[in-house]
Enzyme design. Structure first.
Site, PDB file in Angstrom:
ATOM      1  CG  PHE A 112      -0.575   0.786   2.372  1.00  0.00           C
ATOM      2  CD1 PHE A 112       0.249   0.254   3.341  1.00  0.00           C
ATOM      3  CD2 PHE A 112      -1.024   2.096   2.536  1.00  0.00           C
ATOM      4  CE1 PHE A 112       0.633   1.000   4.446  1.00  0.00           C
ATOM      5  CE2 PHE A 112      -0.640   2.845   3.631  1.00  0.00           C
ATOM      6  CZ  PHE A 112       0.186   2.301   4.588  1.00  0.00           C
ATOM      7  CE  LYS A 113       4.968   1.438   4.432  1.00  0.00           C
ATOM      8  NZ  LYS A 113       4.150   0.296   4.904  1.00  0.00           N
ATOM      9  CG  ASP A 114       3.603   0.913  -4.749  1.00  0.00           C
ATOM     10  OD1 ASP A 114       4.751   1.377  -4.603  1.00  0.00           O
ATOM     11  OD2 ASP A 114       3.379  -0.275  -5.062  1.00  0.00           O
TER      12      ASP A 114
END
Ligand SMILES: *Cc1c(COP(=O)(O)O)cnc(C)c1O
Length: 505
Positions: A112-114
């Protein structure tokens, strides 16, 4: 919209300044000075919008010093088909009548960091222009795995920036390591550090705090900045997907306009769930934010007791991106809940520094408890949750999302609350495939196999394709092989800066 420090001694300043600095010079975190409010009609209007349009809608009021066109271009460049392998960007998958999963891992690095790190570089470059910054920006990252790769993908070949990532030599998975050491781009550096994540992180923190290092970098035309979730530019894009999920529920008539839902969030640094708190403050109908932790359950205890106590053993778990004992973003929540009382926040953070613990007043604790609910899963419960989720719903989850689903069932049992609930899925099951394959295929089938064999086995078992960011990984050329001691990190930074200066000239 202006931003000010949670410690009360810096700002106010516009978004561009806050994003460029990353952390406030008085040691605090930047927070918006005003609230942004959306009406039920505003939210309903989002049902017909693309993810990109929803994002522009939410970011607009927070980035008031950016033009609508600048925001649109940043959003369109970040969330395009070349980077995200799903047209919805963050698709909502319904598992049963009251339960949906929000998949936040369709970006290039499968976590989810993207969602934030694909857009942060665009916002940062614009912020540099707006503040007439002459220097280049050197992003320094200490990573336990996910942030490093996502930041590398976000910043590779971005003009006037360079990025250096340090990871613990033996502290990341095989897949995570290969993702980083095969990184392409002309402005990137990846370094293994002999030691654990704490050594790596304290090495980077020491460089940030070293005036001589700042001076040496400045002489070569660079300023340091941060890409971790203390930067407001990373937090604000995360608010978007809470609204997006709700708009999808509305569009599918799974909720009525204004009907409250719960969100369950696998939590480490409190960045993701804090974005949910801001969404609720903005008018999104949220009943409870459920904080799902692993055995590093410092937040579960905080929410139950009002005491935050990091004096405990650090546990290595199979959900490593949540192995955190200092949740930096909690500081922003405390600032908001105390009605922007910087003096109280300063005292608690001073206690945390000096004693490793602090206790909030009763009123703040009660507010925390009315907004949040928390429980944790140990590794055994996490493994069962992967199996159980597959058996019940035919759906494959990674270890972090499995923690979320375990805590979701605990929440329903404990409270009887049957409101529609969205569990945030923070990584592709292929990213943490060793544990996922072991849970689904059994010990016998999987023991002795490396992670790359398991990728294929998991794909065969689930019928799902290996995501583009991971397929063929084991065959990509290794480009980064330097290993340094913690003491050699400053020299590595100076060498890297000198190389980049030459490249720029
Ligand atoms: C970073 C991360 C988390 C934790 O998110 P926070 O914002 O730090 O609370 C959870 N799951 C995965 C897969 C992550 O990469």
């Amino acid at each position: 919209m202006l931003y000010t420090s949670t410690r009360g001694n810096y700002g106010p300043l516009p978004a561009a300044g806050a994003i460029k600095l990353g952390i406030a010079p008085d040691g605090g975190l930047f927070v918006p000075t005003d609230r942004v409010m959306l009406s039920v009609e505003d939210i309903q209007a989002m049902t017909h919008m693309s993810y990109q349009q929803r994002a522009a809608n939410i970011l607009g009021p927070y980035l008031a010093d950016f033009t609508p066109n600048e925001i649109k271009r940043s959003v369109d460049n970040a969330y395009d088909a070349g980077s995200f392998d799903h047209p919805d960007v963050a698709p909502l998958v319904d598992l049963d009548a009251g339960l949906s999963v929000l998949e936040l891992w369709h970006g290039p690095t499968c976590a989810f960091k993207d969602m934030a790190l694909q857009i942060l570089p665009h916002l940062l470059v614009k912020s540099m222009e707006k503040t007439d910054e002459d220097a280049g920006i050197l992003i320094l990252v200490a990573t336990s795995g996910d942030t490093g790769k996502a930041a590398l993908e976000g910043f590779k070949d971005v003009p006037r920036t360079a990025i250096m990532v340090f990871y613990p030599e033996k502290g990341v998975s095989q897949v995570q390591k290969m993702q980083m050491v095969t990184q392409e781009g002309g402005n990137v550096g990846v370094y293994a550090v002999r030691g654990n994540f704490d050594d790596t992180q304290s090495g980077v923190k020491a460089i940030f705090g070293d005036a001589d290092m700042q001076h040496a970098a400045a002489e070569r035309g660079y300023k340091f900045s941060s890409a971790n979730s203390i930067n407001w530019g990373r937090l604000v894009p995360q608010i978007v997907y809470y609204f997006s999920a709700y708009a999808d529920l509305l569009a599918r008539k799974r909720v009525q306009p204004g009907e409250a839902v719960n969100f369950v969030v696998p939590t480490g640094n409190f960045g993701n769930i804090l974005a949910g708190f801001y969404a609720k403050q903005m008018g999104l109908p949220v009943h409870r934010l459920v904080c799902a932790a692993n055995e590093n359950n410092v937040l579960t205890d905080f929410i139950a007791t009002g005491t935050y106590d990091r004096n405990r053993d650090f546990k290595r778990t199979i959900s490593p991106s949540m192995d955190i004992l200092i949740s930096s973003n909690l500081e922003r929540l405390l600032y908001e809940l105390t009605g922007h009382d910087a003096a109280r926040v300063r005292q608690w953070m001073a206690d945390l520094m000096a004693k490793g613990r602090y206790t909030v007043d009763d009123e703040t604790r009660e507010q925390v408890q009315s907004l949040f609910w928390s429980e944790y899963a140990d590794d055994t419960a996490t493994m069962s949750s992967i199996k159980d989720t597959h058996r019940r719903y035919g759906y494959v989850v990674d270890t972090h999302t499995a923690v979320g689903l375990y805590v979701y069932h605990r929440y329903r049992q404990s409270t009887g609350d049957e409101r529609p609930t969205v569990v945030l899925s923070t990584a592709s099951p292929f990213k943490f495939n060793a544990s996922v394959a072991r849970a689904l295929l059994g010990e016998e089938q999987t023991s002795g196999r490396d992670e790359f064999e398991l990728l294929q086995m998991l794909s065969d078992f689930s019928g799902l394709p290996v995501p583009p960011g991971l397929s063929g990984l084991s065959r990509r050329p290794v480009r980064h092989t330097t290993v340094v001691d913690r003491e050699q990190m400053p020299q590595a930074v100076l060498n890297f800066v000198a190389q980049n200066q030459q490249r720029r000239n």
